[in-house]
Write a protein that holds these residues in place. Structure first.
Motif, PDB file in Angstrom:
ATOM      1  N   ALA A   1       0.835  -1.197   0.000  1.00  0.00           N
ATOM      2  CA  ALA A   1       0.000   0.000   0.000  1.00  0.00           C
ATOM      3  C   ALA A   1       0.869   1.246   0.000  1.00  0.00           C
ATOM      4  O   ALA A   1       0.538   2.256  -0.601  1.00  0.00           O
ATOM      5  CB  ALA A   1      -0.912  -0.020   1.227  1.00  0.00           C
ATOM      6  N   ASP A   2       1.971   1.203   0.690  1.00  0.00           N
ATOM      7  CA  ASP A   2       2.900   2.330   0.744  1.00  0.00           C
ATOM      8  C   ASP A   2       4.076   2.021  -0.160  1.00  0.00           C
ATOM      9  O   ASP A   2       4.771   1.031   0.038  1.00  0.00           O
ATOM     10  CB  ASP A   2       3.392   2.517   2.188  1.00  0.00           C
ATOM     11  CG  ASP A   2       4.371   3.670   2.320  1.00  0.00           C
ATOM     12  OD1 ASP A   2       4.735   4.279   1.292  1.00  0.00           O
ATOM     13  OD2 ASP A   2       4.770   3.954   3.455  1.00  0.00           O
ATOM     14  N   PRO A   3       4.354   2.853  -1.189  1.00  0.00           N
ATOM     15  CA  PRO A   3       5.462   2.551  -2.089  1.00  0.00           C
ATOM     16  C   PRO A   3       6.812   2.554  -1.397  1.00  0.00           C
ATOM     17  O   PRO A   3       7.786   2.082  -1.951  1.00  0.00           O
ATOM     18  CB  PRO A   3       5.372   3.652  -3.151  1.00  0.00           C
ATOM     19  CG  PRO A   3       4.605   4.750  -2.503  1.00  0.00           C
ATOM     20  CD  PRO A   3       3.646   4.081  -1.565  1.00  0.00           C
ATOM     21  N   PHE A   4       6.868   3.102  -0.195  1.00  0.00           N
ATOM     22  CA  PHE A   4       8.132   3.137   0.519  1.00  0.00           C
ATOM     23  C   PHE A   4       8.215   2.040   1.581  1.00  0.00           C
ATOM     24  O   PHE A   4       9.068   2.071   2.453  1.00  0.00           O
ATOM     25  CB  PHE A   4       8.334   4.513   1.167  1.00  0.00           C
ATOM     26  CG  PHE A   4       8.447   5.617   0.157  1.00  0.00           C
ATOM     27  CD1 PHE A   4       9.626   5.839  -0.526  1.00  0.00           C
ATOM     28  CD2 PHE A   4       7.361   6.418  -0.138  1.00  0.00           C
ATOM     29  CE1 PHE A   4       9.727   6.839  -1.479  1.00  0.00           C
ATOM     30  CE2 PHE A   4       7.453   7.423  -1.079  1.00  0.00           C
ATOM     31  CZ  PHE A   4       8.633   7.639  -1.752  1.00  0.00           C
ATOM     32  N   THR A   5       7.279   1.063   1.508  1.00  0.00           N
ATOM     33  CA  THR A   5       7.327  -0.071   2.417  1.00  0.00           C
ATOM     34  C   THR A   5       8.658  -0.798   2.275  1.00  0.00           C
ATOM     35  O   THR A   5       9.126  -1.039   1.174  1.00  0.00           O
ATOM     36  CB  THR A   5       6.171  -1.039   2.116  1.00  0.00           C
ATOM     37  OG1 THR A   5       4.934  -0.361   2.341  1.00  0.00           O
ATOM     38  CG2 THR A   5       6.242  -2.267   3.000  1.00  0.00           C
ATOM     39  N   LEU A   6       9.253  -1.135   3.412  1.00  0.00           N
ATOM     40  CA  LEU A   6      10.533  -1.823   3.393  1.00  0.00           C
ATOM     41  C   LEU A   6      10.327  -3.246   2.906  1.00  0.00           C
ATOM     42  O   LEU A   6       9.498  -3.984   3.436  1.00  0.00           O
ATOM     43  CB  LEU A   6      11.130  -1.817   4.799  1.00  0.00           C
ATOM     44  CG  LEU A   6      12.568  -2.294   4.938  1.00  0.00           C
ATOM     45  CD1 LEU A   6      13.516  -1.323   4.252  1.00  0.00           C
ATOM     46  CD2 LEU A   6      12.936  -2.419   6.410  1.00  0.00           C
ATOM     47  N   LEU A   7      11.078  -3.642   1.893  1.00  0.00           N
ATOM     48  CA  LEU A   7      10.946  -4.971   1.311  1.00  0.00           C
ATOM     49  C   LEU A   7      12.227  -5.768   1.534  1.00  0.00           C
ATOM     50  O   LEU A   7      13.330  -5.251   1.357  1.00  0.00           O
ATOM     51  CB  LEU A   7      10.674  -4.871  -0.191  1.00  0.00           C
ATOM     52  CG  LEU A   7       9.308  -4.320  -0.608  1.00  0.00           C
ATOM     53  CD1 LEU A   7       9.261  -4.117  -2.112  1.00  0.00           C
ATOM     54  CD2 LEU A   7       8.205  -5.262  -0.174  1.00  0.00           C
ATOM     55  N   GLY A   8      12.063  -7.022   1.909  1.00  0.00           N
ATOM     56  CA  GLY A   8      13.189  -7.943   1.942  1.00  0.00           C
ATOM     57  C   GLY A   8      14.183  -7.742   3.052  1.00  0.00           C
ATOM     58  O   GLY A   8      15.308  -8.231   2.962  1.00  0.00           O
TER      59      GLY A   8
END
Length: 388
Positions: A83-90
């Protein structure tokens, strides 16, 4: 390229069959609401049984059936974007490790190191936000750390002098410090955590698009494309292209995000061809606003911070452009083994080389973007390294 949406094909094929939504629902044993939601796009990733019922009811065959099932498969395979493009991934493992270290109090000074653009600031922000939610006092400036039992000072890229920081830690027993930078602070009691890029393995021939879409590097690319092109979807045939693009960008988050910005102009296949010629050009933002150095400049600045011997070794390895064991590096560089080992260690902490398991021993290689940043710079003399 944006894939043909399943919703649009369903609407087109229903109308071509002369059916209303109610009639299609009655004939397929679906509810009319389900048909409406599928055609409007409210329901994405349709169930396989639903697709089978619609294929049978609409009497789809040949190319029409293949297109319909292909669009459904692409939507079923693709996970929802954050939902948030700045969500931390991985970074779940890194977040967990940092929280454990900081909460235990056993390590009061932790440095996150690695290549520019690897995501050190974003990781530190995530950890700080979680601790703040737990009631910790959090500060991003040396003058404002809390004095309570649980307080965190985040030093993002600019640390105060060592004696000042050491005195600060002595004065506030409940204080922990999380620093980010290209390399370690080299202070007593410091714990260094090198941050690696996101995993971006070479996609195998015929790889399942659904598996590739679960890779964090690919998810990051898609989440950033959707910031500028809402509703963007990949055709199943393009997923491997994006996965290979992420690999050529070394899995570096900033490089992947900048490449996604170019999707206003170029499709993934063109970006991949461009990355084969000049990966740093793709890895640099198309927005030249002067607010900070581009990735090429930032990587060169990180190299300039190196001591002479690690810097010389890095240029030698970059010129070779191939993986090698420590023994092979030692034979190429010359010089005392202990000095070469210290140099390799220093380069690993900064992300300027990376290690991968080999058949007989660990192999070391210079990331593609680092090699590109160093291209054209003079090669140091091997004798200088051997003379140390």
């Amino acid at each position: 390229m944006i894939s043909v949406r399943f919703s649009g094909l369903l609407r087109e094929f229903r109308r071509n069959s002369g059916l209303t939504q109610q009639e299609l629902a009655d004939l397929s044993a679906l509810s009319v609401r389900a048909v409406r939601d599928l055609e409007s796009g409210r329901v994405q990733r349709p169930r396989r049984e639903t697709v089978r019922l619609l294929v049978t009811t609409l009497r789809l065959e040949g190319a029409r059936r293949a297109a319909f099932e292909g669009a459904a498969a692409a939507e079923q395979a693709e996970p929802p974007s954050p939902a948030d493009p700045f969500t931390l991934l991985g970074r779940a493992d890194e977040v967990r490790a940092l929280l454990e270290l900081l909460r235990s109090g056993g390590q009061r000074l932790i440095s996150l190191t690695g290549l520019p653009g690897v995501g050190k600031t974003r990781l530190a922000t995530e950890v700080a936000d979680r601790l703040r939610a737990d009631g910790w006092q959090v500060s991003w400036t040396p003058g404002g750390p809390g004095t309570g039992r649980d307080a965190l000072l985040v030093l993002d890229g600019a640390a105060p002098p060592g004696p000042y920081l050491a005195a600060l830690l002595r004065r506030h027993p409940g204080l922990r410090v999380l620093a980010t930078g290209n390399g370690p602070l080299r202070l007593p009691g410091e714990r260094v955590m090198p941050l690696a890029p996101l995993a971006a393995p070479r996609p195998a021939p015929g790889a399942d698009p659904a598996e590739l879409l679960r890779q964090d590097a690919v998810r990051l690319f898609l989440s950033h494309v959707r910031r500028i092109r809402p509703g963007y979807r990949l055709a199943a045939a393009e997923v491997a292209t994006v996965a290979e693009l992420c690999r050529r960008l070394d899995g570096l988050p900033a490089a992947i995000e900048h490449a996604a910005d170019w999707c206003l102009i170029h499709p993934p296949r063109r970006l991949l061809a461009w990355a084969a010629e000049d990966p740093l050009a793709v890895a640099c933002s198309p927005v030249a606003d002067g607010t900070g150095p581009d990735l090429r400049t930032a990587v060169r600045a990180a190299v300039d911070e190196l001591a002479p011997v690690p810097g010389q070794l890095l240029r030698l390895l970059a010129a070779e452009g191939r993986a090698g064991s420590f023994e092979e590096i030692l034979a190429r560089a010359g010089g005392p083994a202990a000095e070469v080992a210290r140099s390799v260690h220093a380069l690993l902490l900064r992300g300027l080389i990376r290690s991968t398991p080999g058949e007989a021993a660990e192999c070391f290689t210079v990331p593609r973007l680092v090699r590109q940043a160093l291209a054209g710079l003079p090669l140091p003399s091997v004798r200088l390294l051997a003379a140390v």
